[in-house]
Structure formats: C-alpha cells, structure tokens
Enzyme design. Structure first.
Site, mmCIF file in Angstrom:
data_model
loop_
_atom_site.group_PDB
_atom_site.id
_atom_site.type_symbol
_atom_site.label_atom_id
_atom_site.label_comp_id
_atom_site.label_asym_id
_atom_site.label_seq_id
_atom_site.Cartn_x
_atom_site.Cartn_y
_atom_site.Cartn_z
ATOM 1 N N HIS A 130 0.797 -0.771 -0.086
ATOM 2 C CA HIS A 130 -0.346 -0.164 -0.546
ATOM 3 C C HIS A 130 0.394 1.220 -0.103
ATOM 4 C CE1 HIS A 130 0.503 -0.479 4.698
ATOM 5 N NE2 HIS A 130 0.551 0.847 4.009
ATOM 6 N N ASP A 160 0.612 -7.500 1.608
ATOM 7 C CA ASP A 160 0.326 -6.648 1.874
ATOM 8 C C ASP A 160 1.835 -5.774 1.867
ATOM 9 O OD1 ASP A 160 0.114 -3.159 1.517
ATOM 10 O OD2 ASP A 160 -0.191 -3.973 4.110
ATOM 11 N N GLY A 235 3.860 6.612 7.767
ATOM 12 C CA GLY A 235 4.848 6.855 7.494
ATOM 13 C C GLY A 235 6.100 5.379 8.228
ATOM 14 N N SER A 237 4.951 2.263 7.950
ATOM 15 C CA SER A 237 4.686 1.640 6.810
ATOM 16 C C SER A 237 4.911 1.036 6.154
ATOM 17 C CB SER A 237 3.207 2.164 5.552
ATOM 18 O OG SER A 237 2.074 1.311 6.472
ATOM 19 N N GLY A 293 -10.763 -24.939 -0.692
ATOM 20 C CA GLY A 293 -12.068 -25.582 -1.449
ATOM 21 C C GLY A 293 -12.851 -25.450 -0.130
ATOM 22 N N VAL A 294 -12.784 -25.071 0.926
ATOM 23 C CA VAL A 294 -14.260 -24.951 1.943
ATOM 24 C C VAL A 294 -14.360 -23.409 2.587
ATOM 25 C CG1 VAL A 294 -13.254 -26.611 3.125
ATOM 26 C CG2 VAL A 294 -12.687 -24.776 3.740
#
Length: 503
Positions: A130, A160, A235, A237, A293-294
């Site tokens: 991000h 992320d 900042g 991040s 797949g559940v």
C-alpha cells in the site's frame, strides 16, 4: 559638599573616566593576558540510579544504515481510487500513510505516499504494497541522506508486501539487514521499530510482542499478524520490526485505531511470510497461494457440545466448493479441521494462512474430526484465484450462541416446505432445504436466524421437507444441542447450534 563626601566622589569620577574614554578612542594594545588556571578534568559519569532496563543504542547504530525512507509519487488515476483495500477493512483497522497522501477525489492531481522500507541485499528493498500501490516514481532516501530511484519488481495486495530494486551503481554494496524467524516470536518479547512516522526519518520506538497469529480484516485473512504495543504511526508502513538481536522479524503494516493515530495496538507482517512472497515475486513476478476450497467458521462451546467435541478448537467446515481440492480429498460439511501438516488449527482464522503458504499442487495432510472420531486425509491443493484472494476462505456470517432441536417449535422456529420454483430461484436442488418462516425464541434470534433462511441439514443429515426436519429433531433429547446448517438469502451458509427446549 564636605571634603569627606567630595573626595569619594572625585575618586569615583576618576575611575569612570577611563571607561568613557575607552568607548570613544582607539583601544590601546591589549595587556598580556593573565594566567588561566588549567581546566579541571571532566567528572566521571554518575552511576545510573535505575539498572536492568533495555538499552537499544548498539542495535540502532548497527541497523539504521539498512533502513530507508520511501516517497512514492502517485498518479492521478491511482490517487482517485483512494486508500487501497479500505472498502474491505473495518474503519478501525487502518494502514499508515504519510502526510500529503490523503484521499483525493476523482480528477484530483497526483499525490504522494510516504513510508519506510529496509534493504535485504543486492539492492532489493522490502516495503508494503500500500506504500507504492499506483506509484509512477519511487524515491528512496538512505540514512546518509543520499536519494536513489527504485523500480517496483512486484507486489502482492493479499500479503501487503512489495519488492523494490534500487537502480544505478550506488546501489551496490549497501548494508542489508539480517533476517530472523517470526515463527520463534512469543508474546512478551522485546521488539524495536525503525521508520519515518509523520515524515520524521529514522525514528526508533520499542515495545513488546502482544500476541501472534492475529487475523486481519477481510482481504487479508492470509496474514497471521504480529500484534505489538510498539508506537508506530503514519509513515512507519514498510519499516522493519526487529528482535533484540537486530534481526528483522516483521514488517510494520497496520494499526488498530479510531483516530488514525497510534493507540497502543500495532500489527506487523511476519518476515517468514513476507520473504516467501518476495522470493516468488523475484522468480515469477507474482505470489501464488494454495487453495483448499472450503468455507469455515468458529467452533464455540455450543457447537462443540452439539458435535460431541472435547473442546472448541478447530475450524468447522460449513461449505465445500464443488470440484475443489477439499471435495476431491474427502472433506465434508460438518467436519472440524484440527491440523494441517501436523500444525494445530486452533481457530477458523488459523486455516487460511496455513493453506495460503503452501504451493498449489502440493499435498497436505489434513486432520479432521468427524462424528467424534479423528481422521487424516491427504489433499492435493488447488491454486487460489486473484478474485478469491479478496473473499477467500473466511468465516461465514451468522451463528453466535445457540438453542436446539425437536419438532421445529422446540428449537424456536416455524418452518415450511419449499416448492420447486422457489428452489430454482434460490439455486437449490430437488428436495433440498426447508424454509424458516418465523423465529419464536430469543435464543434462535440471538443465533442469527431469521425468516427467509433455509435449513439445509440437521447435523450431517440433509433435509428437504418439514417432515424430514422434524424426524431428525425428534431424536434429540431435551437440553441437548443440535447443529443446523442454514443458508442466508444472500447464499452464505453457516452452522448454528441450538439447544432443544420443551416447545
């Protein structure tokens, strides 16, 4: 004026006159300075009055050269989209953006995003997705104030994580941070964050690990966050979270806040997961995740009682995607997944990160509880699509605490048969489901049941009529718990545990 008074006055004037004259006339040659006594030796530092406290100065000195400040210039089109993933995150769960990034409206001029990052060798830098999402140019400022341009190698929204590469000869020989293991972190351990909060480069804060394996918001259910009480703000991040050996154990990413500022709860992406993503980005330019797949939900005490489980650990399967790895591997609705490859699944939030870290096509040993008995299934994982990464295997809505079973009134429900047209409209098969037409007990309402929902199963048994539903409920004694698999009008399925009453 008496002589006694006049004489002191004349003496005073005599002393004053040379000072006035010195102010008006050139100064005579300075007299030889008087001898200055030798400077006293500096006093020895006082002994500290408080001992035993952590001192991070050596750590910071060694690590700081490997931490960088990042400025990403965001194009107008990307800026108009606003904060990435905000629509998928609770309002209180925020990411850190630097001053000036803001939330531009459509048609706004290009903006900028300020964040942090750290060198991992060969000119590569790790930061948050991000921080650089939508960037047209990326400028990296080193601790010695040099500024270099970087290119985006690739990034992954689900984790992320973004991988940058510095350009030019100056990128050679830059110091890289040592990487630790996030799997070894335990609550209570000291950790240090270095970054650029509010644009204040290379700020250092410290705290402890508050918890590990925290589930993220929707869209980031594949990240088992490290929770800390380290003070970090906008900042920070992309900056490193370090252990006391100076090794990176996480990437600072999010805070829990209703003000947008630090409130004592911060989250970091585990470095093991981040490096897994970085290596995939280097090789293929993207991140691939395994898919089971559940859909799953929590096992609370009421559901554990209804399923005859010893405790509430595990992830309760309330949906199996047709043709998925789970269906092919023999996983069924009503199973409780308790471990993957020997790693315990303590809650439904544990399962997505475990499966996501495994490569598509790999085999996984999935331990389940079915009808109170342990089983181990071998499942060949599929690949999670990019669309599914936003919604993924998340906890299904509905079901909180429960009530029970016996003919419908004993569990607080009024029910009716479905006709063929309604079944087609709801996407149900023939003889599938019983419609809830009324909720007549507080417990059933508290469990999330409402008119319009459809009961698909009682326990593991499918029901397609009121008669079939009540036949299953009659076998449940008063005071016992029963599990209903229900489907909401929106199509989501979830298990609800209800306790059978007198009616």
């Amino acid at each position: 004026m008496t002589a006694r008074v006049r004489n002191p006055l004349l003496a005073a004037l005599a002393l004053t006159f040379p000072l006035v004259a010195c102010a008006r006339e050139p100064s005579p040659a300075p007299a030889a300075p008087a001898a200055v006594p030798a400077a006293a030796a500096p006093a020895a530092p006082a002994a500290p009055l408080v001992t035993g406290l952590p001192d991070f100065t050596r750590l910071v000195e060694q690590v700081t050269p490997g931490v960088v400040n990042i400025e990403a210039r965001i194009g107008a089109r990307a800026a108009a989209r606003g904060t990435p993933l905000d629509e998928d995150m609770p309002e209180i769960f925020r990411r850190f953006f630097g001053p000036g990034f803001g939330m531009p409206q459509p048609g706004a001029s290009p903006g900028r995003s300020l964040g942090s990052g750290f060198l991992i060798g060969e000119g590569y830098i790790l930061t948050n997705h991000h921080v650089v999402d939508g960037a047209e140019t990326i400028t990296v400022r080193l601790s010695d104030r040099r500024e270099l341009q970087a290119k985006l190698v690739g990034s992954d929204e689900g984790y992320d994580v973004a991988l940058l590469k510095l350009e030019g000869k100056e990128a050679n020989g830059l110091p890289a941070l040592r990487l630790g293991s996030s799997s070894a972190l335990r609550p209570g351990q000291w950790v240090v964050a270095i970054g650029s909060p509010l644009g204040l480069d290379h700020s250092v804060t410290a705290g402890i690990v508050s918890a590990v394996g925290r589930s993220g918001g929707r869209g980031q259910q594949y990240v088992p966050f490290i929770q800390t009480d380290v003070a970090i703000n906008r900042g920070n991040s992309g900056g490193p979270l370090l252990n006391t050996s100076g090794e990176v154990v996480g990437i600072n990413s999010q805070i829990l806040s209703n003000s947008g500022g630090y409130m004592g709860v911060s989250f970091a992406i585990p470095i093991d997961l981040a490096m897994n993503a970085a290596e995939q980005i280097k090789k293929t330019g993207k991140v691939s995740r395994g898919m089971l797949g559940v859909t799953v939900q929590e096992v609370d005490s009421a559901r554990a009682k209804a399923l005859g489980l010893p405790n509430s650990a595990g992830a309760l399967v309330n949906g199996v995607e047709p043709g998925s790895a789970a269906e092919k591997g023999g996983i069924e609705i009503g199973d409780v997944i308790t471990a993957v490859n020997g790693q315990p699944v303590n809650s439904s939030a544990d399962l997505p990160p475990m499966i996501g870290m495994l490569q598509p096509g790999s085999r996984a040993r999935v331990e389940i509880l079915r009808d109170g008995r342990k089983r181990e299934l071998s499942v060949t994982l599929g690949e999670l699509s990019s669309d599914a990464q936003r919604t993924g295997a998340r906890e299904a809505p509905g079901a909180s605490q429960g009530a029970a079973a016996s003919p419908a009134a004993r569990i607080g429900l009024r029910v009716a048969d479905l006709d063929a047209a309604t079944r087609r409209q709801l996407g149900l098969g023939n003889n599938e489901g019983v419609r809830i037409t009324g909720v007549i007990s507080p417990e059933a309402r508290e469990a999330g049941l409402s008119p319009g929902m459809v009961v698909l199963r009682v326990g593991r048994t499918p029901v397609g009529s009121v008669a079939a539903l009540e036949r299953e409920l009659r076998s449940v004694a008063e005071g016992d718990a029963v599990m209903l698999l229900v489907r909401s009008p929106g199509g989501a399925t979830s298990f609800v545990a209800l306790t059978v009453g007198e009616g």
